[in-house]
Design an enzyme around this catalytic site. Structure first.
Site, PDB file in Angstrom:
ATOM      1  N   GLU A  75      39.521  41.293  35.133  1.00 49.55           N
ATOM      2  CA  GLU A  75      40.526  42.351  35.246  1.00 49.55           C
ATOM      3  C   GLU A  75      39.877  43.719  35.416  1.00 49.55           C
ATOM      4  O   GLU A  75      38.838  43.999  34.810  1.00 49.55           O
ATOM      5  CB  GLU A  75      41.426  42.331  33.997  1.00 49.55           C
ATOM      6  CG  GLU A  75      42.221  41.036  33.869  1.00 49.55           C
ATOM      7  CD  GLU A  75      43.160  41.023  32.674  1.00 49.55           C
ATOM      8  OE1 GLU A  75      43.273  42.052  31.968  1.00 49.55           O
ATOM      9  OE2 GLU A  75      43.778  39.956  32.442  1.00 49.55           O
ATOM     10  N   LYS A 131      37.586  35.111  37.745  1.00 57.48           N
ATOM     11  CA  LYS A 131      38.468  36.274  37.918  1.00 57.48           C
ATOM     12  C   LYS A 131      38.282  37.207  36.727  1.00 57.48           C
ATOM     13  O   LYS A 131      38.145  36.748  35.595  1.00 57.48           O
ATOM     14  CB  LYS A 131      39.925  35.812  38.017  1.00 57.48           C
ATOM     15  CG  LYS A 131      40.943  36.958  38.047  1.00 57.48           C
ATOM     16  CD  LYS A 131      42.307  36.501  38.509  1.00 57.48           C
ATOM     17  CE  LYS A 131      43.231  36.031  37.414  1.00 57.48           C
ATOM     18  NZ  LYS A 131      43.500  37.010  36.329  1.00 57.48           N
ATOM     19  N   GLU A 142      49.440  42.529  39.627  1.00 56.46           N
ATOM     20  CA  GLU A 142      50.426  42.134  38.601  1.00 56.46           C
ATOM     21  C   GLU A 142      51.260  43.334  38.152  1.00 56.46           C
ATOM     22  O   GLU A 142      50.723  44.412  37.860  1.00 56.46           O
ATOM     23  CB  GLU A 142      49.715  41.517  37.386  1.00 56.46           C
ATOM     24  CG  GLU A 142      50.716  41.146  36.282  1.00 56.46           C
ATOM     25  CD  GLU A 142      50.175  40.224  35.202  1.00 56.46           C
ATOM     26  OE1 GLU A 142      49.013  39.791  35.280  1.00 56.46           O
ATOM     27  OE2 GLU A 142      50.947  39.944  34.258  1.00 56.46           O
ATOM     28  N   ASP A 189      39.716  32.511  34.596  1.00 55.08           N
ATOM     29  CA  ASP A 189      39.684  33.875  34.066  1.00 55.08           C
ATOM     30  C   ASP A 189      38.504  34.036  33.127  1.00 55.08           C
ATOM     31  O   ASP A 189      38.309  33.209  32.219  1.00 55.08           O
ATOM     32  CB  ASP A 189      40.955  34.144  33.247  1.00 55.08           C
ATOM     33  CG  ASP A 189      42.029  34.825  34.059  1.00 55.08           C
ATOM     34  OD1 ASP A 189      41.692  35.517  35.044  1.00 55.08           O
ATOM     35  OD2 ASP A 189      43.209  34.666  33.714  1.00 55.08           O
ATOM     36  N   ASP A 200      43.677  33.027  31.492  1.00 58.28           N
ATOM     37  CA  ASP A 200      43.512  33.211  30.046  1.00 58.28           C
ATOM     38  C   ASP A 200      44.879  33.315  29.363  1.00 58.28           C
ATOM     39  O   ASP A 200      44.962  33.393  28.139  1.00 58.28           O
ATOM     40  CB  ASP A 200      42.607  34.414  29.717  1.00 58.28           C
ATOM     41  CG  ASP A 200      43.133  35.728  30.243  1.00 58.28           C
ATOM     42  OD1 ASP A 200      44.130  35.735  30.981  1.00 58.28           O
ATOM     43  OD2 ASP A 200      42.528  36.773  29.904  1.00 58.28           O
ATOM     44  N   SER A 201      45.958  33.254  30.172  1.00 57.55           N
ATOM     45  CA  SER A 201      47.294  33.134  29.584  1.00 57.55           C
ATOM     46  C   SER A 201      47.387  31.854  28.757  1.00 57.55           C
ATOM     47  O   SER A 201      48.324  31.691  27.975  1.00 57.55           O
ATOM     48  CB  SER A 201      48.361  33.136  30.680  1.00 57.55           C
ATOM     49  OG  SER A 201      48.048  32.197  31.691  1.00 57.55           O
TER      50      SER A 201
HETATM   51  O1  KIV Z   1      46.112  34.468  32.938  1.00 54.59           O
HETATM   52  C1  KIV Z   1      46.922  34.326  33.858  1.00 54.59           C
HETATM   53  O2  KIV Z   1      47.783  33.449  33.850  1.00 54.59           O
HETATM   54  C2  KIV Z   1      46.844  35.262  34.976  1.00 54.59           C
HETATM   55  C3  KIV Z   1      47.960  35.216  35.963  1.00 54.59           C
HETATM   56  C4  KIV Z   1      49.171  35.792  35.372  1.00 54.59           C
HETATM   57  C5  KIV Z   1      47.599  35.872  37.231  1.00 54.59           C
HETATM   58  O3  KIV Z   1      45.932  36.019  35.057  1.00 54.59           O
END
Ligand code: KIV
Length: 313
Positions: free
Chosen positions: A142, A140, A209, A110, A71-72
């Site tokens: 959090e 994924k 992280e 994510d 989600d970055s």
């Molecule tokens: O969203 C993302 O890029 C991440 C990584 C930094 C692990 O969750």
């Protein structure tokens, strides 16, 4: 291995094509089981983010084990300030594009903020939506201990889940910024409880992280689940970085743990400036980059034009 150019214009093969497969031997499909195997054999696991078809294809062909539609992408691709505003629809759109570019890597997405926070039913529904509509293999989310029950529900629905603890960007407002976690004894104990809860819930891997190297090493030794570190030191079972960070496509200064492996920003800026200069100086396009009429049509056109000129005289 020769391959076609990635030209959107449907051009021919690159003249100087190079092998894009890093290892040069046929790859096998990476699955959740492969990651466990790698941990047992002490073989480091590689993971990079990708957000679109072309970068996903390049990452996959370079034999990276896990491609993460992180989600970055809220920040790297869409210019949002943080990851909180990205929606299910936006994540799905990018996950589908990445799916088309990934063949052998394990594909992970994510779950965006809000898609698993309201209730377990909705979380399972959203996880299933990713599987059905974008073809990802793992979702994924959090959080550690407090998400363990929810993670079990999603796994019960036959969807593998990856965990993410330590500095969890979706909690930026609760953490009052992006801060390294697990620096106090209480913090370390909490991280250990989080990792053990995820391990027992049966996650596919745990992203660690922004935590001290010593803590990541302890967690990695304690759990059977593979750990993938980002800013968590070298003892993790694998490492993940953001594609835009390693390629210098991130407009913010890099974090301490980022290593740049390429300078795409410089490459792109140079190419764009050259294109602009060529257009302005009329050096682009050249005759060989232009289409031409067939000889007979040109001759016929000449005759028509000549007739018109004669009538005007
Ligand atoms: O969203 C993302 O890029 C991440 C990584 C930094 C692990 O969750």
């Amino acid at each position: 291995m020769m391959r076609q150019a990635l030209s959107a214009g449907g051009g021919g093969a690159l003249e100087d094509t190079v092998s894009l497969t890093a290892i040069g031997e046929p790859r096998r499909k990476i699955t959740v089981a492969t990651l466990r195997e790698k941990k047992l054999l002490h073989q480091p696991i590689t993971c990079l983010t990708a957000y679109d078809y072309s970068s996903a294809r390049l990452v996959d062909e370079a034999a990276i084990d896990i491609v993460l539609v992180g989600d970055s992408l809220a920040q790297t691709m869409l210019g949002y300030e943080n990851t909180l505003s990205i929606t299910m629809d936006e994540m799905l759109h990018h996950a589908r594009a990445v799916r088309r570019g990934v063949k052998d890597a394990l594909l992970v997405v994510d779950m965006p903020y809000g898609s698993y926070h309201v209730g377990a039913d909705e979380a399972v529904r959203n996880a299933a939506k990713f599987v059905k509509e974008s073809g990802v293999e793992v979702v994924k989310l959090e959080g550690g201990e407090k998400r363990a029950e929810l993670i079990r529900r999603i796994i019960d629905a036959e969807i593998p889940v990856a965990g993410h603890i330590g500095l969890t960007p979706q909690s930026v407002n609760v953490m009052s910024g992006y801060k390294v976690q697990g620096k106090s004894l209480n913090g370390i104990e909490q991280l250990m409880r989080d990792a053990i809860a995820l391990d027992q819930a049966g996650v596919a891997f745990i992203v660690l992280e922004g935590i001290p190297r010593e803590v990541a090493a302890m967690i990695t030794a304690e759990v059977e689940t593979p750990t993938i570190g980002i800013g968590a030191g070298p003892e993790c079972d694998g490492q993940v970085l953001v594609f835009h960070d390693i390629m210098n496509l991130n407009f913010n200064g890099p974090a301490k743990f980022v290593r740049r492996y390429g300078n795409a920003a410089a490459l792109i800026t140079h190419a764009v400036q050259e294109f602009r200069a060529d257009v302005i100086s009329r050096q682009y396009p050249s005759d060989s980059e232009s289409y031409h009429l067939p000889k007979e049509t040109r001759a016929a056109l000449e005759t028509v034009m000549e007739r018109k000129r004669a009538m005007r005289r």
